[in-house]
Design an enzyme around this catalytic site. Structure first.
Site, PDB file in Angstrom:
ATOM      1  CG  ASN A  33      -1.765   1.165   1.396  1.00 20.85           C
ATOM      2  OD1 ASN A  33      -1.713   2.100   0.591  1.00 20.85           O
ATOM      3  ND2 ASN A  33      -2.572   1.165   2.439  1.00 20.85           N
ATOM      4  NE  ARG A  75      -8.900  13.354   3.564  1.00 18.79           N
ATOM      5  CZ  ARG A  75      -8.982  12.044   3.411  1.00 18.79           C
ATOM      6  NH1 ARG A  75     -10.091  11.485   2.946  1.00 18.79           N
ATOM      7  NH2 ARG A  75      -7.966  11.268   3.701  1.00 18.79           N
ATOM      8  NE  ARG A 127      -5.951   1.915   0.097  1.00 17.68           N
ATOM      9  CZ  ARG A 127      -5.836   3.107   0.669  1.00 17.68           C
ATOM     10  NH1 ARG A 127      -4.661   3.514   1.108  1.00 17.68           N
ATOM     11  NH2 ARG A 127      -6.875   3.877   0.794  1.00 17.68           N
ATOM     12  CD  GLU A 133      -8.640  -0.247   5.007  1.00 19.05           C
ATOM     13  OE1 GLU A 133      -8.068   0.151   6.048  1.00 19.05           O
ATOM     14  OE2 GLU A 133      -8.966   0.507   4.080  1.00 19.05           O
ATOM     15  CG  HIS A 170     -12.505   4.368   3.614  1.00 13.99           C
ATOM     16  ND1 HIS A 170     -13.100   5.485   4.172  1.00 13.99           N
ATOM     17  CD2 HIS A 170     -11.178   4.511   3.802  1.00 13.99           C
ATOM     18  CE1 HIS A 170     -12.170   6.275   4.675  1.00 13.99           C
ATOM     19  NE2 HIS A 170     -10.994   5.712   4.463  1.00 13.99           N
TER      20      HIS A 170
END
Ligand code: ADP
Length: 391
Positions: free
Chosen positions: A9, A231, A83, A375, A171
């Site tokens: 990733n 964010r 990923r 994940e 996600h």
């Protein structure tokens, strides 16, 4: 027997990795961080559970991967799963071919911070392990089942048809994993209606019906939706115009503010880290208290909105660093959802600590689950599926 998969990733200044065999307890994982800087280093866990720390001053992605892959080669990975943040309209994980790489490159304008780093990882591993099968697993793919009414913006049609301006969602591997896991624990594998809240530094919600995403809070980019660490999530689309006209800000400054200076950090004027905010709020910090209130209210509002897409609500799932650990955030959020008929158990909620999965309702009404996300495990599973090694 399932093959062992190396999951890579690549972020803008870090690389997370995990080597996942058929035995969960044999997992090796770690990260290379501060890439490009004097204190660039690799930190991880070896197969014996020993900590590993290696200094790699000024190493870039390619150099860090070379060091890392040389070490991991001893463990004989049989496939590599990457990923990839933005897969455009790709609906499933795909074996890496020149065509897949071109399509990942084509999606760079949609994820200019993420896809270039993912491509560096892909190119470096292809050069170092040319004979190993490699697969790209997309954050966006799980959401490709959204109906058009959920993924279209109310904008002029040509922006969609000529420039792919639409909602994609992110996600995906986390929402897919936790909803499958919760429905399995509930004895109704991939059936029914679930709402999941992935709450980490980036946060998003998702509505899942019979194992498929039918709506999610993030949009064309990961900025849309709920309040996150730095964010903003949803704001009035006229805000950039206001900032430009009245403060003279250019588009880069506005983008930076919305992505890096807003969210929990902006609201609290203290930190983007929920743990810090929970402690500060307990000690009377007003900004921290406000940030938590807005976070929970907007999260509940997003879950309520997404519930419109579900024919029936079987359960709600919390995951991610905040969802797995912050009992008070779960309690406050559920308190804003009285119309869902949830029978929340304060005692069960308070008893769940990091890494523990469990059900936190009284057993009547829709279920509430805390499911630690995985994940990397999901990426390894999808890699095996693409290569025909089902497990
Ligand atoms: P990422 O999105 O980078 O993978 P994580 O899923 O690890 O992030 O989530 C990081 C967030 O989880 C941070 O805001 C952190 O403060 C929060 N967190 C971790 N542990 C706790 C805790 N015990 N209480 C409250 N928040 C926590």
């Amino acid at each position: 027997m399932a093959i062992s998969v190396l999951v890579i990733n690549c972020g803008s200044s870090s690389i997370k990795y995990a080597l996942i065999s058929e035995r969960r307890e044999d997992r090796i994982y770690g990260l290379a961080e501060n890439l490009g800087a004097a204190d660039a280093r690799i930190k991880g866990i070896t197969i014996g559970g020993e900590p590993l720390e290696l200094s790699i001053p000024y190493a870039d992605h390619a150099k860090a991967l070379e060091t890392l892959l040389a070490r991991l080669a001893n463990y004989n990975p049989q496939a590599i799963g990457h990923r990839v943040v933005h897969g455009g309209t790709m609906t499933h994980a795909e074996r890496l071919t020149q065509d897949t790489i071109d399509r990942i490159r084509h999606a760079v304008p949609l994820a200019p911070l993420h896809n270039p780093a993912n491509l560096i990882g892909i190119e470096a591993t292809l050069a170092l392990f040319p004979h190993l099968p490699q697969v790209a697993v997309f954050d966006t793919a799980f959401h490709q089942t959204m109906p058009e009414r959920a993924y279209r913006y109310a904008l002029p049609q040509f922006l969609y048809s000529d420039y792919q301006v639409r909602r994609y969602g992110f996600h995906g591997t986390s929402h897919a994993y936790v909803s499958e896991r919760a429905s399995e624990l509930a004895g109704q594998k991939n059936q029914g209606g679930w709402l999941s809240a992935h709450l980490g530094n980036g946060s998003s919600t998702c509505a899942i019906w019979n194992g498929e995403s039918i709506d999610t809070s993030m949009g064309m980019t990961p900025l849309e939706g709920v309040v996150m660490g730095t964010r903003s999530g949803d704001v009035d689309p006229s805000l950039p115009l206001f900032l430009s006209n009245n403060l003279g800000w250019d588009i880069q400054k506005i983008d930076n503010m919305l992505n890096k200076e807003s969210g929990l950090l902006g609201l609290s004027d203290l930190s983007n880290d929920m743990r810090t905010l929970v402690e500060a709020s307990e000690n009377g910090h007003e900004g921290a208290t406000l940030a938590i209130e807005v976070f929970c209210y907007r999260l509940a509002k997003s879950l309520s909105a997404l519930s419109c897409g579900l024919p029936r609500l079987d359960g709600l799932i919390f995951t991610g660093g905040i969802g797995e650990n912050a009992a008070n955030i779960r309690e406050k959020t559920v308190a804003y959802l009285p119309h869902f008929g949830l029978q929340f158990s304060v005692e069960k909620n308070n008893s769940l600590a990091r890494g523990t999965e469990g059900r936190i309702d009284h057993g009547t009404g829709p279920q509430i689950w805390v499911i630690p996300t995985d994940e990397e495990g999901r990426i390894a599973k999808e890699t095996r599926q693409v290569l025909g090694q089902l497990n």
